[in-house]
Design a protein around this motif. Structure first.
Motif, mmCIF file in Angstrom:
data_model
loop_
_atom_site.group_PDB
_atom_site.id
_atom_site.type_symbol
_atom_site.label_atom_id
_atom_site.label_comp_id
_atom_site.label_asym_id
_atom_site.label_seq_id
_atom_site.Cartn_x
_atom_site.Cartn_y
_atom_site.Cartn_z
ATOM 1 N N ILE A 42 -24.518 -51.661 -35.082
ATOM 2 C CA ILE A 42 -23.282 -51.992 -35.792
ATOM 3 C C ILE A 42 -22.884 -50.910 -36.799
ATOM 4 C CG2 ILE A 42 -22.206 -53.623 -37.395
ATOM 5 C CD1 ILE A 42 -23.600 -55.869 -35.883
ATOM 6 N N PRO A 43 -23.756 -50.502 -37.745
ATOM 7 C CA PRO A 43 -23.324 -49.434 -38.659
ATOM 8 C C PRO A 43 -23.059 -48.114 -37.946
ATOM 9 C CG PRO A 43 -25.644 -49.960 -38.999
ATOM 10 C CD PRO A 43 -25.087 -51.027 -38.110
ATOM 11 N N ALA A 44 -23.811 -47.831 -36.870
ATOM 12 C CA ALA A 44 -23.560 -46.597 -36.116
ATOM 13 C C ALA A 44 -22.160 -46.622 -35.512
ATOM 14 C CB ALA A 44 -24.609 -46.422 -35.021
ATOM 15 N N ALA A 45 -21.784 -47.769 -34.932
ATOM 16 C CA ALA A 45 -20.468 -47.892 -34.311
ATOM 17 C C ALA A 45 -19.348 -47.852 -35.344
ATOM 18 C CB ALA A 45 -20.401 -49.189 -33.505
ATOM 19 N N LEU A 46 -19.535 -48.547 -36.458
ATOM 20 C CA LEU A 46 -18.489 -48.563 -37.489
ATOM 21 C C LEU A 46 -18.266 -47.174 -38.077
ATOM 22 C CD1 LEU A 46 -19.353 -51.910 -39.345
ATOM 23 C CD2 LEU A 46 -17.423 -51.469 -37.803
ATOM 24 N N GLY A 47 -19.332 -46.408 -38.263
ATOM 25 C CA GLY A 47 -19.186 -45.056 -38.786
ATOM 26 C C GLY A 47 -18.382 -44.167 -37.870
ATOM 27 N N LEU A 48 -18.524 -44.390 -36.555
ATOM 28 C CA LEU A 48 -17.810 -43.556 -35.588
ATOM 29 C C LEU A 48 -16.309 -43.840 -35.536
ATOM 30 C CD1 LEU A 48 -20.492 -43.620 -32.756
ATOM 31 C CD2 LEU A 48 -19.853 -41.647 -34.144
ATOM 32 N N ARG A 90 -23.131 -50.506 -23.606
ATOM 33 C CA ARG A 90 -22.150 -49.870 -22.726
ATOM 34 C C ARG A 90 -20.724 -50.273 -23.116
ATOM 35 N NH1 ARG A 90 -24.234 -45.487 -20.366
ATOM 36 N NH2 ARG A 90 -26.057 -45.928 -19.079
ATOM 37 N N ILE A 91 -20.532 -51.576 -23.357
ATOM 38 C CA ILE A 91 -19.191 -52.043 -23.735
ATOM 39 C C ILE A 91 -18.796 -51.440 -25.078
ATOM 40 C CG2 ILE A 91 -17.846 -54.068 -24.385
ATOM 41 C CD1 ILE A 91 -19.552 -55.666 -22.369
ATOM 42 N N GLY A 92 -19.731 -51.501 -26.041
ATOM 43 C CA GLY A 92 -19.451 -50.907 -27.345
ATOM 44 C C GLY A 92 -19.206 -49.419 -27.246
ATOM 45 N N GLY A 93 -19.957 -48.748 -26.347
ATOM 46 C CA GLY A 93 -19.771 -47.318 -26.163
ATOM 47 C C GLY A 93 -18.390 -46.974 -25.639
ATOM 48 N N ALA A 94 -17.859 -47.805 -24.743
ATOM 49 C CA ALA A 94 -16.514 -47.576 -24.220
ATOM 50 C C ALA A 94 -15.470 -47.727 -25.326
ATOM 51 C CB ALA A 94 -16.230 -48.548 -23.083
ATOM 52 N N VAL A 95 -15.662 -48.735 -26.184
ATOM 53 C CA VAL A 95 -14.727 -48.947 -27.298
ATOM 54 C C VAL A 95 -14.778 -47.765 -28.262
ATOM 55 C CG1 VAL A 95 -14.197 -50.408 -29.292
ATOM 56 C CG2 VAL A 95 -14.838 -51.456 -27.098
ATOM 57 N N ILE A 96 -16.003 -47.319 -28.588
ATOM 58 C CA ILE A 96 -16.154 -46.215 -29.539
ATOM 59 C C ILE A 96 -15.610 -44.910 -28.957
ATOM 60 C CG2 ILE A 96 -17.852 -44.767 -30.708
ATOM 61 C CD1 ILE A 96 -17.237 -47.503 -32.034
#
Length: 345
Positions: A42-48, A90-96
């Motif tokens: 979660i913090p990794a994704a939000l930072g991106l 994978r889903i989160g990676g596509a969004v990011i």
């Protein structure tokens, strides 16, 4: 240097944008890989989200993407055997990835990444800019036969970068004629997700003559670390982008030995770096590849010279130049096309 955010903080993006606005920045370049902002999802994704947020806040932003989730074999990471979590990643990676593309422009360090993004997002502003080399000083490479009979490896170990295959290969090499004095120097530290990995391995190798755990290699010590070895080995089961350690190896004339997988093959093909390779996870094949280089110092020297020339072909000054050009076009309000395309070619 203004330290505006903390690792694993869910507020990293907001704090970065606030700092950029406070500085009245003309633009921002985000040098990123998928775990830049945290080792928790979660913090990794939000930072991106920071590059997109910067653009929306009126600060032109560019992204240097060192890796992409789509290019990682998650079965070779700490997510092995966790299909549900892999699906979420994978889903989160596509969004990011889509969020990163919402910056003014994005660059990648591998042609395969550029092709993948071009196929998925044909309207996105994506271009290939190789990794770049910091060390461009004029230096004479010490011939292989005058260097210590030493193998080095460096990284953050314990996930897809491990050392069991290398240690097994090293034991085989020490048993070969003329290699009884061979050394293995391991530089680096544990990956944040595998604390204690190197300490456990050190206990396992306590009776092995010739194996030394160097620990963290400071920036100023990197030239000496590689220049005092003949071979640099990459014991990886997967790759997550263009390897900075591979480029350091090339800069200092230490011939790389790497597995025949993904990004290593792509980087060597695209950038002209040469080395020996082996079947992933095969200690005997790794030992064969290393022994071949040690037995042919003249051939190793030819490869080292080619690698040094290849690394000098993309100094960091050129990387900076293309980003300044891209940001300049953002300021002038028109797309950068011809001149940056010429740079990429």
């Amino acid at each position: 240097v203004r330290r505006a955010w903390s690792f694993n903080s869910p507020l990293a993006a907001a704090r970065i944008v606030a700092a950029l606005k406070a500085e009245k920045a003309d633009g921002a370049i985000f040098n990123l890989q998928m775990a830049s902002f945290g080792d928790r999802e979660i913090p990794a994704a939000l930072g991106l989200l920071a590059p997109m947020a910067a653009r929306l806040a009126g600060v032109p932003s560019g992204v240097i993407a060192h890796n992409l989730i789509t290019g990682v074999d998650l079965d070779q990471t700490q997510l092995k055997g966790q299909p549900i979590r892999q699906r979420i990643v994978r889903i989160g990676g596509a969004v990011i990835t889509r969020a990163l593309l919402a910056a003014n422009y994005l660059t990648v360090t591998l042609e395969s990444y550029r092709q993948d993004l071009a196929a998925r997002y044909p309207r996105a502003d994506v271009m290939l800019v190789p990794h770049g080399t910091f060390d461009t000083e004029s230096r004479d490479l010490a011939p292989s036969r005058t260097r210590p009979l030493r193998i080095v490896t460096m990284g953050k170990f314990g996930t897809y970068k491990r050392l069991e295959t290398l240690v097994a290969a090293f034991r085989q090499l020490r048993a070969m004629p003329g290699l009884a004095d061979l050394e293995l120097v391991i530089g680096g530290s544990d990956h944040p997700n595998t604390p204690g990995y190197l300490a456990t391995l050190a206990e396992t190798c306590a009776k092995d003559a010739g194996i030394r755990f160097h620990g963290y290699v400071a920036e100023n010590d990197i030239p000496a670390f590689f220049s005092a070895a003949r071979v640099s080995v990459f014991d990886y089961s997967a790759t997550t982008g263009s390897s900075g350690v591979l480029h350091q190896t090339a800069s200092y004339g230490t011939v790389p030995v790497f597995p025949r997988i993904g990004d290593f093959v792509d980087v060597c093909r695209d950038e002209g770096i040469d080395g020996a390779n082996y079947a992933p996870g095969d200690a005997a094949d790794m030992a064969r590849a290393i022994a071949g280089l040690l037995a042919d110092p003249d051939g190793a020297d030819r490869r080292a010279a080619l690698n040094r020339a290849a690394s000098l072909g993309m100094p960091i000054s050129k990387v900076v130049e293309v980003h300044m050009c891209k940001l300049g076009h953002c300021w002038r309000g028109r797309p950068a096309t011809q001149d940056t395309a010429e740079f990429a070619n």
